[in-house]
Design a protein around this motif. Structure first.
Motif, PDB file in Angstrom:
ATOM      1  N   GLN A  40       0.844  -1.180   0.000  1.00 53.09           N
ATOM      2  CA  GLN A  40       0.000   0.000   0.000  1.00 53.09           C
ATOM      3  C   GLN A  40       0.883   1.234   0.000  1.00 53.09           C
ATOM      4  O   GLN A  40       1.933   1.258   0.640  1.00 53.09           O
ATOM      5  CB  GLN A  40      -0.885   0.026   1.230  1.00 53.09           C
ATOM      6  CG  GLN A  40      -1.923  -1.075   1.247  1.00 53.09           C
ATOM      7  CD  GLN A  40      -2.778  -0.986   2.494  1.00 53.09           C
ATOM      8  OE1 GLN A  40      -2.253  -0.930   3.594  1.00 53.09           O
ATOM      9  NE2 GLN A  40      -4.091  -0.965   2.302  1.00 53.09           N
ATOM     10  N   THR A  41       0.449   2.250  -0.709  1.00 49.29           N
ATOM     11  CA  THR A  41       1.146   3.524  -0.745  1.00 49.29           C
ATOM     12  C   THR A  41       0.343   4.531   0.062  1.00 49.29           C
ATOM     13  O   THR A  41      -0.868   4.646  -0.118  1.00 49.29           O
ATOM     14  CB  THR A  41       1.301   4.015  -2.200  1.00 49.29           C
ATOM     15  OG1 THR A  41       1.997   3.026  -2.952  1.00 49.29           O
ATOM     16  CG2 THR A  41       2.057   5.327  -2.246  1.00 49.29           C
ATOM     17  N   PHE A  42       1.016   5.238   0.960  1.00 45.54           N
ATOM     18  CA  PHE A  42       0.368   6.236   1.797  1.00 45.54           C
ATOM     19  C   PHE A  42       0.819   7.630   1.375  1.00 45.54           C
ATOM     20  O   PHE A  42       1.966   7.827   1.003  1.00 45.54           O
ATOM     21  CB  PHE A  42       0.754   6.048   3.274  1.00 45.54           C
ATOM     22  CG  PHE A  42       0.363   4.728   3.838  1.00 45.54           C
ATOM     23  CD1 PHE A  42      -0.970   4.408   4.039  1.00 45.54           C
ATOM     24  CD2 PHE A  42       1.317   3.800   4.177  1.00 45.54           C
ATOM     25  CE1 PHE A  42      -1.335   3.192   4.576  1.00 45.54           C
ATOM     26  CE2 PHE A  42       0.975   2.579   4.707  1.00 45.54           C
ATOM     27  CZ  PHE A  42      -0.359   2.266   4.906  1.00 45.54           C
ATOM     28  N   LEU A  85       6.143   8.455  12.264  1.00 45.98           N
ATOM     29  CA  LEU A  85       7.281   8.276  11.378  1.00 45.98           C
ATOM     30  C   LEU A  85       7.323   9.510  10.494  1.00 45.98           C
ATOM     31  O   LEU A  85       6.384   9.769   9.731  1.00 45.98           O
ATOM     32  CB  LEU A  85       7.147   7.011  10.533  1.00 45.98           C
ATOM     33  CG  LEU A  85       8.252   6.764   9.514  1.00 45.98           C
ATOM     34  CD1 LEU A  85       9.616   6.648  10.204  1.00 45.98           C
ATOM     35  CD2 LEU A  85       7.955   5.510   8.699  1.00 45.98           C
ATOM     36  N   ASP A  86       8.387  10.310  10.648  1.00 45.34           N
ATOM     37  CA  ASP A  86       8.513  11.587   9.948  1.00 45.34           C
ATOM     38  C   ASP A  86       9.753  11.615   9.065  1.00 45.34           C
ATOM     39  O   ASP A  86      10.758  10.972   9.362  1.00 45.34           O
ATOM     40  CB  ASP A  86       8.666  12.740  10.954  1.00 45.34           C
ATOM     41  CG  ASP A  86       7.444  12.943  11.827  1.00 45.34           C
ATOM     42  OD1 ASP A  86       6.349  12.507  11.446  1.00 45.34           O
ATOM     43  OD2 ASP A  86       7.606  13.565  12.894  1.00 45.34           O
ATOM     44  N   HIS A  87       9.669  12.404   8.003  1.00 44.44           N
ATOM     45  CA  HIS A  87      10.848  12.750   7.214  1.00 44.44           C
ATOM     46  C   HIS A  87      10.946  14.264   7.210  1.00 44.44           C
ATOM     47  O   HIS A  87      10.017  14.955   6.770  1.00 44.44           O
ATOM     48  CB  HIS A  87      10.747  12.224   5.776  1.00 44.44           C
ATOM     49  CG  HIS A  87      11.940  12.583   4.958  1.00 44.44           C
ATOM     50  ND1 HIS A  87      11.842  13.217   3.753  1.00 44.44           N
ATOM     51  CD2 HIS A  87      13.262  12.405   5.188  1.00 44.44           C
ATOM     52  CE1 HIS A  87      13.068  13.410   3.267  1.00 44.44           C
ATOM     53  NE2 HIS A  87      13.935  12.934   4.124  1.00 44.44           N
ATOM     54  N   ALA A  88      12.046  14.781   7.746  1.00 47.20           N
ATOM     55  CA  ALA A  88      12.305  16.219   7.769  1.00 47.20           C
ATOM     56  C   ALA A  88      13.146  16.560   6.548  1.00 47.20           C
ATOM     57  O   ALA A  88      14.225  16.015   6.366  1.00 47.20           O
ATOM     58  CB  ALA A  88      13.046  16.605   9.047  1.00 47.20           C
ATOM     59  N   LEU A 114       3.305   8.122   9.323  1.00 42.82           N
ATOM     60  CA  LEU A 114       2.505   7.414  10.324  1.00 42.82           C
ATOM     61  C   LEU A 114       2.273   8.348  11.499  1.00 42.82           C
ATOM     62  O   LEU A 114       3.194   9.059  11.888  1.00 42.82           O
ATOM     63  CB  LEU A 114       3.238   6.159  10.822  1.00 42.82           C
ATOM     64  CG  LEU A 114       3.419   5.043   9.809  1.00 42.82           C
ATOM     65  CD1 LEU A 114       4.274   3.936  10.414  1.00 42.82           C
ATOM     66  CD2 LEU A 114       2.090   4.485   9.338  1.00 42.82           C
ATOM     67  N   PRO A 115       1.118   8.393  12.111  1.00 36.44           N
ATOM     68  CA  PRO A 115      -0.054   7.619  11.737  1.00 36.44           C
ATOM     69  C   PRO A 115      -0.650   8.161  10.448  1.00 36.44           C
ATOM     70  O   PRO A 115      -0.381   9.291  10.046  1.00 36.44           O
ATOM     71  CB  PRO A 115      -1.004   7.817  12.908  1.00 36.44           C
ATOM     72  CG  PRO A 115      -0.620   9.129  13.487  1.00 36.44           C
ATOM     73  CD  PRO A 115       0.851   9.268  13.245  1.00 36.44           C
TER      74      PRO A 115
END
Length: 155
Positions: free
Chosen positions: A4-6, A36-39, A22-23
């Motif tokens: 699945q792609t979010f 779950l983050d990407h800065a 996430l969430p």
């Protein structure tokens, strides 16, 4: 197996884009993972201060931060004052209970501002937020895992 792609939620925090995967709407948390983050990725001009996240608290959480590019100065209420560089990981444990917690700041640093001579004028970082079990006593801590070609060691 299905894949699945979010689509992440996007925000601007401290002058950089944050993509929170996430969430995600309609998906339950995975184990103890809260976020779950990407800065980034973000590139900063010569006159840009970069990421500037002011003092903020954490309680009953642990963050696992992996610097993919750039350098960040971490200062916290435990007295830690550490530059986290490319390919390093830091683990900040806020502890559990009413008398635990950490407040900290995160700021980009460049070669002319206390960073290494190779510090990039940009940032890219992945951060996993982990919910700590509140039925256990967990003490506050901060460690950096230094990356080396032949292994890693904690600092």
């Amino acid at each position: 197996m299905s894949i699945q792609t979010f689509e992440p939620k996007l925000a601007n925090v401290g002058g950089i884009p944050i993509a929170r995967l996430l969430p995600n709407k309609g998906k339950k948390p995975i184990g103890a993972w809260c976020f779950l983050d990407h800065a980034g990725p973000a590139d900063f001009g010569q006159d840009d201060a970069g990421m500037q996240v002011g003092r903020h608290p954490h309680t009953n959480l642990q963050t696992f931060s992996w610097m993919l590019n750039g350098e960040v100065l971490h200062k916290d209420s435990l007295g830690n004052h550490q530059v986290i560089t490319k390919n390093q990981v830091n683990v900040m444990t806020a502890g559990t209970g009413l008398h635990q917690g950490i407040s900290h700041t995160e700021q980009s640093v460049f070669p002319d501002m206390g960073g290494s001579e190779n510090a990039a004028r940009g940032i890219s970082m992945v951060q996993l937020w982990i919910a700590l079990p509140t039925d256990q006593k967990i003490e506050r801590s901060f460690i950096i895992i230094l990356s080396y070609r032949h292994g890693a060691r904690a600092m």
